[in-house]
Motif scaffolding. Sequence first.
Motif, mmCIF file in Angstrom:
data_model
loop_
_atom_site.group_PDB
_atom_site.id
_atom_site.type_symbol
_atom_site.label_atom_id
_atom_site.label_comp_id
_atom_site.label_asym_id
_atom_site.label_seq_id
_atom_site.Cartn_x
_atom_site.Cartn_y
_atom_site.Cartn_z
ATOM 1 N N TYR A 1 50.541 -4.777 10.720
ATOM 2 C CA TYR A 1 51.442 -2.935 10.446
ATOM 3 C C TYR A 1 51.914 -3.022 9.226
ATOM 4 O O TYR A 1 51.676 -1.914 7.888
ATOM 5 C CB TYR A 1 51.856 -2.481 10.668
ATOM 6 N N ASN B 1 49.850 -3.480 6.042
ATOM 7 C CA ASN B 1 48.238 -2.614 5.360
ATOM 8 C C ASN B 1 48.777 -1.545 5.995
ATOM 9 O O ASN B 1 48.075 -0.853 6.501
ATOM 10 C CB ASN B 1 47.662 -3.194 6.665
ATOM 11 N N LYS B 2 50.127 -0.844 5.102
ATOM 12 C CA LYS B 2 51.111 0.449 4.967
ATOM 13 C C LYS B 2 49.525 1.717 4.904
ATOM 14 O O LYS B 2 50.076 3.034 5.903
ATOM 15 C CB LYS B 2 52.058 0.838 4.646
ATOM 16 N N GLU B 3 49.465 1.186 4.051
ATOM 17 C CA GLU B 3 48.297 2.903 3.981
ATOM 18 C C GLU B 3 47.206 2.560 4.859
ATOM 19 O O GLU B 3 46.731 3.525 4.482
ATOM 20 C CB GLU B 3 48.081 2.459 2.334
ATOM 21 N N LEU B 4 46.402 1.654 4.850
ATOM 22 C CA LEU B 4 45.646 1.591 6.203
ATOM 23 C C LEU B 4 46.044 2.992 7.221
ATOM 24 O O LEU B 4 45.218 3.990 7.425
ATOM 25 C CB LEU B 4 45.551 0.322 6.617
ATOM 26 N N TYR B 5 47.099 2.275 7.304
ATOM 27 C CA TYR B 5 47.548 2.927 8.872
ATOM 28 C C TYR B 5 48.056 4.660 8.559
ATOM 29 O O TYR B 5 48.675 5.181 8.973
ATOM 30 C CB TYR B 5 48.103 2.323 9.170
ATOM 31 N N GLY B 6 48.449 5.194 7.263
ATOM 32 C CA GLY B 6 49.203 5.665 7.197
ATOM 33 C C GLY B 6 50.558 5.989 7.179
ATOM 34 O O GLY B 6 51.453 7.341 7.379
ATOM 35 N N VAL C 1 54.570 5.639 6.809
ATOM 36 C CA VAL C 1 55.867 5.989 5.980
ATOM 37 C C VAL C 1 56.799 5.384 7.095
ATOM 38 O O VAL C 1 57.054 5.911 8.400
ATOM 39 C CB VAL C 1 55.297 7.166 6.139
ATOM 40 N N HIS D 1 52.780 8.284 10.948
ATOM 41 C CA HIS D 1 51.623 8.392 10.529
ATOM 42 C C HIS D 1 50.559 8.846 10.968
ATOM 43 O O HIS D 1 50.973 10.509 11.304
ATOM 44 C CB HIS D 1 51.788 6.911 10.761
ATOM 45 N N ARG D 2 49.630 8.575 10.888
ATOM 46 C CA ARG D 2 48.308 9.285 10.982
ATOM 47 C C ARG D 2 48.015 9.889 12.022
ATOM 48 O O ARG D 2 47.561 11.509 12.465
ATOM 49 C CB ARG D 2 46.540 8.614 10.736
#
Length: 644
Positions: free
Chosen positions: A403, A406-411, A413, A428-429
């Motif tokens: 996690y 790969n913060k951007e992958l999961y959206g 913040v 997140h998403r």
Amino acid sequence: MEHSQTSAGGASRRLRVVLVQQGVWDMPLESLPLASAYLKAMVSGDAELSDRVSVEICNFRGRVTHGEMAARLFAGPLPDVIGFSVFGWNQRAFGALTATYKQLNPQGWVLFGGTHVSAQADRVFRLYPEIDVVVNGEGELTFLDLLRARLAGVAPDALGDVPGISWHRADGSVVTNPDRPRIEDLDIIPSPFLTGAVDLLDADGRFRYDVALFETNRGCPYKCSFCYWGGAVGQRVRAFSRERLRAELELFARCGVHTVVACDANFGMLPIDLELVDDLIDIKRRHGFPLAFESSWAKNKSKVFYEIVRRMKEAGLRSSFTLALQSLNPDALTLMRRRNMKVNDWRDLVRWLNREGLDCYAELIWGAPGDTVESFLSGYDELAQHVSRIAVYPIMLLPNTEYAENKELYGIVALRGDNDDFEYVLAHRTMTFEDNAVMQRFLFWARVMAENAVLRHCWLPLRRLAGWEQSRVLNSLADWADTTTAREAIPLREAAMRGHGGGAPAYAAAIGYLFTEADGRRALELWWQEVVSRQLAADVRPFLDEVYRYDLLTQPVCEPDGLPVVEIGGVEYFHRPDVTLAYDVPGVLARMRADEPVSLEPEPIRVDIYYRTGAMTAVMSTNHEEILHFMGEVRRAGSPLTVP
């Protein structure tokens, strides 16, 4: 520049090393400094270093100020090497101490080790340039190599020959040396207990820590997206020898240790775990101690686990058995990399443990990608139908995890904590900021009231007899605390506001207030009377009111309050004799847990209640597993408490 160890008169002196640990909780008793104790034992057992190096451990409780730590560390002769065991809760404090130390002793070495800084050298050196070395992975052998280098006159900016570390050159550029292989034979690490590297007893001859911490193995076969346990100490499990562990347990027993905690990732997974439990039971039979054993239990419950539970029950060795589910949402479990664990049917396991009369609790994580408010609360209430406690933790981004990387992958913040170095997930998403704010409030009350067992008996009958799910009960308390004008609720409201983001001090303040202050108990009574009781149907209200009273009666006793003290099996208890209950609450609750018919006809009974003394240490720790050992034990009036 070379560094030598020479006194003012020219005589050689011992290298002075100080190892620093700080626990997260502010408790009357310390947490055992196991990591530092291993390092000290390594030096004591090394033929080359034992006569040339002196090692001191400085172990601090939580919430000790920077100034208090500095006064202890730097008021006397300054260490030549200072090593810090770093976690998210103490990194900032240790970074501040490092800067002060370098002002006082520019030639001294500063070492940072621990899972929070391992493989994080670029960031750590950027934040705290005074640090000389970051240790990556297991530190015992690396620590010896660093001390040898220091004694040999190697400069801290020329440590290219020491595997398993990161360091920086004089120009500030960071160098990370090759990894050090994992320690295959763990018995090469001398036992810090058997060698006397760590003091176990205080000046009065009593065990000085809250619990005895030790390891039976290292490693974890899993690599969950939120966790660095497997990555930190290697995927393959390596074990200490049975002979060593038995000798350590014998020593704990002779010291009168009540609770032993194995710092393992999956205890109960291996056949050797059953051997350890057999040894523990035999030691308890001969010495009377220890009385409880805790660990992070195996995620998959094999035949070994069931046999361990059976034998522990027969021997009267207490424990809290964990269902580390983390989520009941299939989407979240997939992203966590946990669906492939093939976790046993937890419902069957819980039913079996309930039939055996054993305590079981579950773990959930709020805020994992894939989960929503609705899915989380649905899973929470489903679990609450089966287990006595649910430990709920907010998702945090720990270093080196899937996690975090790969913060951007999961959206994702996230935000760094005010007083720690953890990253708290805000959105997140599948979770908005608003969702998280709502759930942070719920988490505070769930952790305080249910996880830490401020209430533990009323959940089941409220659901069965009144249709109140556990989340409804908790939210009713949260609403009451937010809106009431009762002065008794003010400390709870303030703690709940500080608790947003998962701060342990806020939880500890609320738990301590409810367990130790008369106003805390009064707050609970007001909420129950004003919100819960008046909404109950007339035919169930008297019984549920008595269950609630029973909950309060069996809370830990932190102050004597005039209660006599009795000693049973070498353990001291406060004794509350001849308490009258309007209903046979213990009997009705037992029948409910067994899914048997119950009668709500009044059936007055008299009981004696025994409370283990020393509860203050547990209730201020937010360690719910320990708190359970201080709950009142109920016996029919005149029937003595016996310790198996």
